[in-house]
Design an enzyme around this catalytic site. Structure first.
Site, short mmCIF file in Angstrom:
data_model
loop_
_atom_site.label_atom_id
_atom_site.label_comp_id
_atom_site.label_asym_id
_atom_site.label_seq_id
_atom_site.Cartn_x
_atom_site.Cartn_y
_atom_site.Cartn_z
N ASP A 240 0.79 -1.23 0.00
CA ASP A 240 0.00 0.00 0.00
C ASP A 240 0.83 1.28 0.00
O ASP A 240 0.30 2.36 0.31
CB ASP A 240 -0.95 0.00 1.21
CG ASP A 240 -2.11 -0.96 1.00
OD1 ASP A 240 -2.66 -0.99 -0.11
OD2 ASP A 240 -2.45 -1.69 1.95
N ASP B 89 -6.40 -3.90 -6.23
CA ASP B 89 -6.07 -2.62 -5.59
C ASP B 89 -4.64 -2.16 -5.90
O ASP B 89 -4.35 -0.97 -5.94
CB ASP B 89 -6.19 -2.70 -4.05
CG ASP B 89 -7.35 -3.51 -3.54
OD1 ASP B 89 -7.79 -4.44 -4.25
OD2 ASP B 89 -7.80 -3.26 -2.42
#
Ligand code: GLY
Length: 413
Positions: free
Chosen positions: A122, A183
């Site tokens: 992330d 993602d």
């Protein structure tokens, strides 16, 4: 790739402080915005500024989601720590209130330890809207250096056998070692940035390989995607689709679809690779076709009670940003029209206007439906992407200054 490495690196470098980009996608003319729509979007942005002005002084860490309308915090930023400083940057660009700029810098600074974190994919979510934007808007080299260190941490997660960046788990944890999620497409722009700033192609090469792997295995013939795709981490052999945050391996989690369409559009802008554009359009066309008349996405486009299932306004905000970018990259007005309808719907039916108690701007988001965790709450990425989307319409040059909307493809037109 269809353009020279030199062109890609020069453009991915972006521009500092002045924010001048070589060929901002924002400059592509895809038509005007109707006056009533502009009025509604300005009213929503004004409301966001008002709410942020009231709430920001009491925000001491990173909002992760709301409980009973109040922010719940993470001290280290979890995966969402980039969105609070990012929201403050957008608020500063729109309002010119210096207090937002001061708070954006202070909040971004708290992410500093995460630049060395090799335990998550992330790092783009964490460092792009916070540190890359801070560098672009201030010119302070410390932000650039930290973002580059985050990119170095991210590429540790690349599996060269499967040609993917693993999503979850620490590097020595065998569990999840072959797990790829849609993602991750949103974390690749940090790598394009790193190649642009250093002149070293290794970061962008990994981003391109990951995007190629993703486009090979995720999109189904109808343009929908699963949340997860598993590989054998040792051989790199594909195993098959799966899900964690969607309803099932054959369903289509709406926020994941939004990450994918936005991420592939960005990768097209950074590389000129038309396969990435084709994938962005396939994903976008599926999402547009799956929208309900109210233009607030259901949490999974194939959830059992859809089209009447639980909503996720964050998916709407992310989809709107991706579609505006796709419209600018392709000149296709239809994507812009849907994006404007999404932003208008969010502004009219999802804001917290009627609650003085609410600390967020956007309501009706869903974090993790299968875990029954965060059903129709507020989420920090909904606030961030609502503002990014509205500013993409009202102030595209400001968004370009913040996040670099330039495109290697526009220069070839
Ligand atoms: N990237 C995790 C999520 O969208 O919930």
């Amino acid at each position: 790739m269809t353009v020279s490495r030199r062109t890609v690196l020069a453009t991915a470098a972006g521009a500092v402080a002045t924010g001048a980009s070589s060929t901002p996608a924002a400059a592509v003319d895809v038509g005007t915005t109707p006056a009533p729509t502009l009025r509604k979007l300005r009213a929503a942005a004004d409301y966001a500024i008002e709410k942020l002005h009231a709430v920001a002084p009491s925000v001491t860490a990173f909002p992760v989601g709301t409980k009973f309308e109040k922010w719940v915090y993470s001290q280290n930023g979890d995966w969402v720590g980039g969105f609070w400083p990012g929201t403050l940057w957008m608020a500063w660009l729109y309002s010119k209130d210096e207090a937002f700029r001061t708070r954006a810098l202070a909040s971004a600074q708290k992410l500093a330890p995460r630049q060395y974190d090799t335990g998550t994919h992330d790092l783009g979510f964490l460092f792009y809207p916070s540190w890359v934007t801070a560098w672009r808007l201030t010119g302070d080299e410390a932000w650039r250096a930290g973002a580059l260190r985050a990119a170095d941490s991210l590429i540790q997660r690349y599996n060269p056998r499967g040609r993917f960046i693993r999503a979850w788990g620490t590097l020595n944890d065998e569990k999840n070692a072959g797990r790829v999620i849609i993602d991750t497409m949103m974390n690749l722009d940090l790598l394009a940035f790193a190649s642009g700033r250093t002149g070293d192609p290794k970061y962008l090469d990994i981003a391109v390989e990951h995007a190629k792997t993703t486009r090979r295995v995720f999109p189904r013939p109808d343009g929908s995607t699963p949340h997860v795709y598993d590989f054998d981490p040792d051989s790199g052999t594909p195993v098959g689709p799966n899900t964690v945050q969607g309803y099932s391996p054959t369903s289509c989690w709406s926020r994941g679809q939004a990450w994918g369409l936005y991420g592939f559009t960005t990768m097209y802008r950074r590389t000129g690779n038309r396969d990435f554009l084709a994938t962005a359009r396939e994903l976008a066309d599926f999402a547009v076709g799956a929208l309900t008349p109210d233009h607030v996405p259901v949490w999974d486009y194939r959830a059992p009670q859809q089209p009447h299932d639980i909503k996720d306004a964050s998916a709407g905000a992310i989809t709107a940003c991706g579609l505006l970018d796709l419209a600018a990259a392709t000149g296709r007005q239809v994507y812009r029209e849907v994006a404007l309808r999404l932003l208008t719907a969010l502004s009219e039916t999802c804001l917290t206007r009627n609650s003085a108690r609410a600390e967020a701007v956007v309501a009706r988001c869903t974090r993790h439906r299968p875990n029954e965790d965060g059903i129709e709450i507020s989420l920090p990425y909904a606030d961030y992407y609502l503002l990014e989307g509205i500013l993409r319409v009202l102030r595209p040059q400001d968004v370009d200054r913040a996040i670099d909307l330039s495109s290697v493809t526009a220069s070839r037109a």
